[in-house]
Each structure stands twice: as C-alpha cells, then as structure tokens.
Design an enzyme around this catalytic site. Structure first.
Site, PDB file in Angstrom:
ATOM      1  CD  GLU A  74      18.544  44.057  10.777  1.00 40.80           C
ATOM      2  OE1 GLU A  74      18.779  43.111  10.005  1.00 40.80           O
ATOM      3  OE2 GLU A  74      19.422  44.862  11.133  1.00 40.80           O
ATOM      4  CG  ASP A  75      16.143  38.967  10.515  1.00 40.57           C
ATOM      5  OD1 ASP A  75      15.970  39.836   9.643  1.00 40.57           O
ATOM      6  OD2 ASP A  75      17.240  38.449  10.758  1.00 40.57           O
TER       7      ASP A  75
END
Length: 157
Positions: A74-75
């Site tokens: 996600e990051d």
C-alpha cells in the site's frame, strides 16, 4: 528495492529466526524515511508493533512476517509478486488479503475491508485485528498529547 538481491534466499533452506530478521530488515528498508501520519515517529514502529501483537496472539512465523510487511504494498513501490518471490505464497496471500485498493474512496475501502474480513480465514482476521489494535493504541497516545486536534490529520469525517 535497491538491495532486493540480498533477500533472494530459498525459504526452505532458512530457519524461522533468519526469515523474521530478513522480514524486519526488508520492511525497514521499504519504509525508510516514512513517518506515522502527523508525527515524526519512524513508520517501521507500526509494523513492528503489529508483529508483536500477533506474537502475543500465538501467530506462526509466516503470519508474523505478514504483520511486518502488511503495509509495504500500500505504502511503497513493493509488489505482491516481490513479497511472493521473497517470502513465499502464504505470506503473499496474507499481505494481499489485507492490502487496500488506494484508487477507491476511504469509505469504499473500509466497507470492502469489513465485508471481506468477516468472511476471511482466522489468520487473516488476526492480521487485521493486530493492525487495528496497533492503530488504536497510536491514536490513543496521540489523543492524550493533542486532544481533539488529532482528528485534523485524518481525511475521513
């Protein structure tokens, strides 16, 4: 990741402690320079706390590793395929099961997560719970310091 070759080990030839150490270094490298939202706390503290909560819940090694890696897709620019190649199918499935589609709205992501988590296998539920508990602890600590100003850092109403 620049040093990806370092992590290319045959998981069947590596003991659990080595795999965990490798996952800690991998997560730290992926999240290098990132901080927790609205703070100067290194982001790596969050996945380490998730791993500790999972350990207290009696998680197996692959689930501990997934706890360390749960935010890297996600990051960061890390992919599920890289997780699979480095840590195996089981870890990749756990991470993928708890990875949100950031192209969707916050509300849509949370509704999808609630629906999918309710039907998920126990180990994935453990991962989601550990992540939520770590986030709630962080919010509690920040609220004690900031009061209602804490809520300004969040996008959702």
């Amino acid at each position: 990741m620049e040093t990806k070759e370092y992590y290319q080990l045959d998981n069947s030839q590596v003991d659990d402690n080595t795999r965990l150490e490798m996952a800690i270094r991998y997560a730290a490298e992926c999240h290098k320079g990132q901080t927790r939202k609205g703070t100067n706390i290194p982001f790596i503290m969050h996945p380490l706390e998730v791993k500790e909560i999972l350990y207290e819940m009696g998680a197996d090694t692959n689930l501990l590793i997934a706890g360390l890696l749960h935010d890297v897709v996600e990051d960061t620019n890390t992919t599920i395929e890289e997780i699979r190649d480095t840590f195996g199918e089981d870890v990749a499935e756990l991470v993928a099961g708890h990875t949100e589609d950031k192209t969707k709205s916050w509300e849509e992501r949370k509704l999808t997560e609630m629906r999918e988590t309710s039907m998920a296998p126990l180990r994935l539920k453990m991962l989601v719970l550990a992540d939520k508990l770590a986030n709630m602890r962080s919010i509690r600590n920040d609220y004690q310091e900031l009061g209602n100003a804490l809520w300004d850092r969040f996008n959702a109403g």
